[in-house]
Design an enzyme around this catalytic site. Structure first.
Site, mmCIF file in Angstrom:
data_model
loop_
_atom_site.group_PDB
_atom_site.id
_atom_site.type_symbol
_atom_site.label_atom_id
_atom_site.label_comp_id
_atom_site.label_asym_id
_atom_site.label_seq_id
_atom_site.Cartn_x
_atom_site.Cartn_y
_atom_site.Cartn_z
ATOM 1 C CG HIS A 56 -2.074 -0.982 1.088
ATOM 2 N ND1 HIS A 56 -2.921 -1.289 2.127
ATOM 3 C CD2 HIS A 56 -2.496 -1.730 0.044
ATOM 4 C CE1 HIS A 56 -3.815 -2.191 1.716
ATOM 5 N NE2 HIS A 56 -3.566 -2.482 0.465
ATOM 6 C CB CYS A 92 5.883 13.105 -14.623
ATOM 7 S SG CYS A 92 7.087 13.276 -13.270
ATOM 8 C CB CYS A 141 7.304 17.013 -9.859
ATOM 9 S SG CYS A 141 8.250 15.628 -10.510
ATOM 10 N N GLY A 159 -2.395 -9.016 12.595
ATOM 11 C CA GLY A 159 -2.888 -7.667 12.885
ATOM 12 C C GLY A 159 -3.617 -6.991 11.744
ATOM 13 C CD GLU A 211 -11.844 -9.255 20.130
ATOM 14 O OE1 GLU A 211 -12.581 -8.980 19.162
ATOM 15 O OE2 GLU A 211 -11.979 -8.771 21.253
ATOM 16 C CB ALA A 263 1.043 -7.946 17.545
HETATM 17 P P1 OAD Z 1 -7.674 -2.515 10.443
HETATM 18 O O1 OAD Z 1 -7.785 -1.330 11.323
HETATM 19 O O2 OAD Z 1 -8.774 -2.788 9.495
HETATM 20 O O3 OAD Z 1 -7.494 -3.834 11.342
HETATM 21 C C1 OAD Z 1 -6.549 -3.882 12.378
HETATM 22 C C2 OAD Z 1 -6.617 -5.260 13.027
HETATM 23 O O4 OAD Z 1 -5.608 -5.319 14.022
HETATM 24 C C3 OAD Z 1 -7.934 -5.576 13.712
HETATM 25 O O5 OAD Z 1 -8.358 -6.881 13.343
HETATM 26 C C4 OAD Z 1 -7.606 -5.511 15.206
HETATM 27 O O6 OAD Z 1 -8.351 -6.434 15.979
HETATM 28 C C5 OAD Z 1 -6.144 -5.899 15.190
HETATM 29 N N1 OAD Z 1 -5.364 -5.371 16.339
HETATM 30 C C6 OAD Z 1 -5.512 -4.210 17.014
HETATM 31 N N2 OAD Z 1 -4.597 -4.090 17.982
HETATM 32 C C7 OAD Z 1 -3.832 -5.205 17.934
HETATM 33 C C8 OAD Z 1 -2.710 -5.687 18.682
HETATM 34 N N3 OAD Z 1 -2.171 -4.988 19.693
HETATM 35 N N4 OAD Z 1 -2.182 -6.886 18.339
HETATM 36 C C9 OAD Z 1 -2.724 -7.616 17.317
HETATM 37 N N5 OAD Z 1 -3.765 -7.220 16.589
HETATM 38 C C10 OAD Z 1 -4.327 -6.034 16.876
HETATM 39 O O7 OAD Z 1 -6.255 -2.385 9.690
HETATM 40 P P2 OAD Z 1 -5.754 -3.146 8.385
HETATM 41 O O8 OAD Z 1 -6.320 -4.512 8.326
HETATM 42 O O9 OAD Z 1 -4.281 -2.989 8.336
HETATM 43 O O10 OAD Z 1 -5.413 0.916 3.480
HETATM 44 O O11 OAD Z 1 -6.393 -2.272 7.249
HETATM 45 C C11 OAD Z 1 -6.159 -2.614 5.903
HETATM 46 C C12 OAD Z 1 -6.092 -1.371 5.048
HETATM 47 O O12 OAD Z 1 -7.269 -0.598 5.250
HETATM 48 C C13 OAD Z 1 -4.962 -0.413 5.397
HETATM 49 O O13 OAD Z 1 -3.747 -0.746 4.781
HETATM 50 C C14 OAD Z 1 -5.477 0.902 4.905
HETATM 51 C C15 OAD Z 1 -6.891 0.794 5.423
HETATM 52 O O14 OAD Z 1 -7.830 1.559 4.810
HETATM 53 C C16 OAD Z 1 -5.403 2.094 2.819
HETATM 54 O O15 OAD Z 1 -5.447 3.161 3.382
HETATM 55 C C17 OAD Z 1 -5.350 1.959 1.344
#
Ligand code: OAD
Length: 231
Positions: A106, A117, A133, A172, A200, A216
């Site tokens: 990402h 460009c 740029c 995570g 979870e 984590a």
């Molecule tokens: P999310 O915020 O959707 O999910 C985060 C996950 O981490 C959840 O399932 C939580 O339960 C878990 N979590 C929180 N704290 C934690 C801890 N201490 N240890 C382990 N797990 C934990 O984030 P992403 O899945 O990364 O993209 O989101 C995916 C994409 O959506 C991102 O890259 C971003 C976002 O929109 C863009 O912006 C393009």
């Protein structure tokens, strides 16, 4: 077991103080995703988008890797097989913990991209849409982040790796955003073992062969110890 593919998401950086997106108080409860993370939002209000990512960049630069990032760097160093770490995160905490083979599907807060460009250069700490740029001089500077409706980086390489992996591990991530959310099914269909490590269990029961629940910074080092012990 030879090849391990690891997919990380915002949850791995949560204990470094960086907000996740979809948890209670997550970034998408505070900001409108369509305003700050889409090409259309950027076209409408580039200043707002830069303000959002400048804040993310400042937070990320001030944060430090936690025990989970460090454990994955140790796994990469000590694992006798091959390992690819694919991250949806735009922070650089994996690299700062010592991981070397990191794919930022990402994009990254450390990069600037010319919307005119497509030239790329290292991001200043505070980015400004009006900054020209360095190559084409157009005032079209944007963060080198993949927004919704854009194609993630290095997808061919990731698909090839997922198709031949022996173990796929998701850490995570909520599994809400494709194509990353689909990697587990691709790996499983190709015969890999699958593991989710998350606060979870996040998805459909049975999607992963094994689930480890908990923060984590505790679960990932314990799992890395287990993998290196078993070999
Ligand atoms: P999310 O915020 O959707 O999910 C985060 C996950 O981490 C959840 O399932 C939580 O339960 C878990 N979590 C929180 N704290 C934690 C801890 N201490 N240890 C382990 N797990 C934990 O984030 P992403 O899945 O990364 O993209 O989101 C995916 C994409 O959506 C991102 O890259 C971003 C976002 O929109 C863009 O912006 C393009």
């Amino acid at each position: 077991m030879q090849h391990i593919t690891i997919l990380t998401g915002a949850g791995i950086s949560a204990e470094s103080g960086l907000g996740t997106f979809r948890d209670e108080d997550g970034l998408w409860t505070q900001y409108d995703l369509s305003e700050v993370a889409t090409p259309e939002g950027f076209a409408r209000n580039p200043a707002l988008v830069h303000e959002f990512y400048n804040a993310r960049r400042a937070n990320a630069f001030d944060a430090s890797p936690n025990a989970a990032h460090e454990a994955l760097a140790r796994l990469e160093k000590d694992w006798p097989g091959t390992l690819m770490l694919v991250t949806q995160n735009v922070d650089d905490l994996h690299e700062r913990a010592g991981s070397q083979n990191v794919v930022h599907m990402h994009g990254t807060l450390a990069g600037a991209l010319c919307a005119s460009c497509t030239y790329r250069w290292p991001a200043p700490r505070v980015m400004d849409h009006e900054a020209p740029c360095p190559k084409c001089t157009q005032p079209a500077t944007r963060p080198d982040i993949v927004w919704f409706d854009e194609v993630p980086y290095r997808m061919n390489e990731i698909a090839e790796t997922v198709a031949r992996t022996d173990l796929f591990v998701s850490i995570g991530t909520s599994g809400e955003v494709y194509p990353a959310a689909g990697f587990v099914a691709e790996a499983r269909n190709a015969g890999a073992d699958t593991l989710e490590i998350n606060l979870e269990a996040s998805r459909t029961p049975g999607l992963f062969g094994r689930v480890i629940e908990g923060p984590a910074s505790q679960t990932v080092p314990a799992w890395v110890d287990e993998v290196l012990r078993k070999g």
